[in-house]
Design a protein around this motif. Structure first.
Motif, PDB file in Angstrom:
ATOM      1  N   HIS A 146     -19.876  -4.496 -11.831  1.00  0.00           N
ATOM      2  CA  HIS A 146     -19.219  -5.721 -12.265  1.00  0.00           C
ATOM      3  C   HIS A 146     -19.021  -5.629 -13.779  1.00  0.00           C
ATOM      4  O   HIS A 146     -19.988  -5.444 -14.520  1.00  0.00           O
ATOM      5  N   ARG A 148     -16.508  -7.015 -17.380  1.00  0.00           N
ATOM      6  CA  ARG A 148     -15.552  -7.953 -17.958  1.00  0.00           C
ATOM      7  C   ARG A 148     -15.213  -7.500 -19.373  1.00  0.00           C
ATOM      8  O   ARG A 148     -16.078  -7.015 -20.102  1.00  0.00           O
ATOM      9  N   ALA A 176     -13.433  -6.803 -13.546  1.00  0.00           N
ATOM     10  CA  ALA A 176     -13.354  -5.793 -12.495  1.00  0.00           C
ATOM     11  C   ALA A 176     -14.654  -5.804 -11.701  1.00  0.00           C
ATOM     12  O   ALA A 176     -15.748  -5.802 -12.287  1.00  0.00           O
ATOM     13  N   ASP A 177     -14.516  -5.826 -10.387  1.00  0.00           N
ATOM     14  CA  ASP A 177     -15.687  -5.845  -9.501  1.00  0.00           C
ATOM     15  C   ASP A 177     -15.509  -4.801  -8.412  1.00  0.00           C
ATOM     16  O   ASP A 177     -14.465  -4.752  -7.747  1.00  0.00           O
ATOM     17  N   LEU A 183     -12.328  -2.204  -4.915  1.00  0.00           N
ATOM     18  CA  LEU A 183     -12.241  -2.505  -6.338  1.00  0.00           C
ATOM     19  C   LEU A 183     -11.274  -3.668  -6.521  1.00  0.00           C
ATOM     20  O   LEU A 183     -10.118  -3.612  -6.089  1.00  0.00           O
ATOM     21  N   THR A 184     -11.740  -4.729  -7.180  1.00  0.00           N
ATOM     22  CA  THR A 184     -10.935  -5.924  -7.420  1.00  0.00           C
ATOM     23  C   THR A 184     -10.840  -6.162  -8.913  1.00  0.00           C
ATOM     24  O   THR A 184     -11.863  -6.191  -9.607  1.00  0.00           O
ATOM     25  N   ALA A 185      -9.621  -6.334  -9.412  1.00  0.00           N
ATOM     26  CA  ALA A 185      -9.392  -6.623 -10.826  1.00  0.00           C
ATOM     27  C   ALA A 185      -8.673  -7.955 -10.951  1.00  0.00           C
ATOM     28  O   ALA A 185      -7.691  -8.209 -10.248  1.00  0.00           O
ATOM     29  N   LYS A 218      -6.194  -5.284  -5.860  1.00  0.00           N
ATOM     30  CA  LYS A 218      -7.273  -4.766  -5.021  1.00  0.00           C
ATOM     31  C   LYS A 218      -6.935  -3.332  -4.598  1.00  0.00           C
ATOM     32  O   LYS A 218      -5.774  -3.000  -4.360  1.00  0.00           O
TER      33      LYS A 218
END
Length: 317
Positions: A146, A148, A176-177, A183-185, A218
């Motif tokens: 995680h 930022r 970003a996680d 992967l999710t931004a 994603k």
């Protein structure tokens, strides 16, 4: 045997003590010398690395000597803070705050970034990885992370313009996680702000444009992903000639990697510009053309289907 274990324990304790005090001598000098050997003039105010995290304050990368009078630092970072769990392969949090990048554009059109890159050691670049394989490699298996980035400003001191001017671009935050192989931004919610400040005539107020920017992307471990992006005009004082406008851009797209076919497919389900004055939907592919004796590897676009609609009266306004 006990003596050897004791020596290892003492050495480990000394290493951990040194990492926990990166801003103390001689550690700081060693780090600066190692960076200088790579062509980077690096400095920082505080530094600490432990088994569970890191903390850096006041990180600075100097501009090339020819530009130091106009902009002493090419990059400054207010703070970098991270926490991790080594045994569980988890980056609990990484926060990078107050990033400022300042580039000088000289009268001949070259920039301080050009000069800085020219001063780095030249290394032979490995062959680029095919796009269909690169996408999946961006999602490491078994890792959770995680991160930022907050408060990023790009400033250009444009001495090539007549009169000279300063352009400052402040970007929204980026998070970003990485979790469960996805992967999710996320971009936003802060606005995107561009300010143009001219040196003449004296007393002229700075002009600016403020845009609302939201984004969500994603990507999974198979190289399949999606993108949603929205850009709205909140206010602008750059020019009085611009007609009233709200929605600058809306984009929705899906991505699919197909390594066995050396192909990456892109489907644009929605692209709308200028309050819907222009819209587009499309299906296309990026075919990987391998390198040959006379040419480097390239991507060849393949258009399967596209629909474009134009509102000519709206565009004419």
């Amino acid at each position: 045997m006990l003596g050897l274990l004791g020596l290892v324990a003492v050495l480990l304790a000394l290493v951990l003590l040194a990492l926990a005090n990166l801003d103390a001598r001689p550690m700081k000098g060693w780090i600066r010398d190692a960076a200088r050997a790579q062509g980077v003039a690096l400095d920082f105010e505080r530094g600490r690395v432990t088994l569970g995290g890191l903390r850096l304050r006041g990180l600075r990368i100097a501009s090339p000597p020819a530009d130091a009078a106009r902009a002493p630092h090419l990059v400054t970072v207010g703070a970098i803070e991270g926490q991790w769990s080594l045994w569980s392969q988890r980056l609990d949090s990484l926060v990078i705050r107050d990033v400022a990048i300042t580039v000088v554009r000289s009268a001949d059109g070259t920039t301080s970034l050009d000069r800085w890159l020219a001063g780095l050691p030249q290394k032979e670049e490995p062959p680029p990885e095919p796009l269909s394989q690169l996408l999946s490699s961006l999602v490491p298996p078994g890792l959770e992370a995680h991160a930022r980035v907050q408060g990023v400003t790009f400033t250009v001191l444009d001495d090539a313009a007549a009169p000279p001017r300063t352009l400052a671009l402040t970007t929204p935050g980026l998070a970003a996680d990485l979790r469960d192989g996805v992967l999710t931004a996320t971009l936003g919610p802060e606005p995107l702000r561009l300010t143009v400040d001219s040196a003449a005539p004296q007393g002229t107020a700075a002009r600016e444009v403020v845009l609302g920017l939201r984004g969500l992307a994603k990507l999974d471990a198979q190289g399949n992903g999606s993108l949603a992006l929205g850009l709205t005009l909140e206010r602008q004082t750059l020019t009085a000639a611009l007609p009233p406008l709200r929605q600058v851009l809306t984009l929705a797209a899906a991505l699919q990697a197909r390594p066995a076919e050396h192909l990456t497919s892109l489907q644009v389900t929605e692209l709308s510009l200028l309050d819907g004055a222009a819209t587009l939907t499309a299906k296309l592919g990026l075919r990987e053309v391998p390198a040959s004796a006379n040419a480097a590897a390239t991507l060849a676009p393949e258009l399967d289907d596209a629909t474009l609609r134009l509102d000519l009266p709206a565009l004419a306004r």
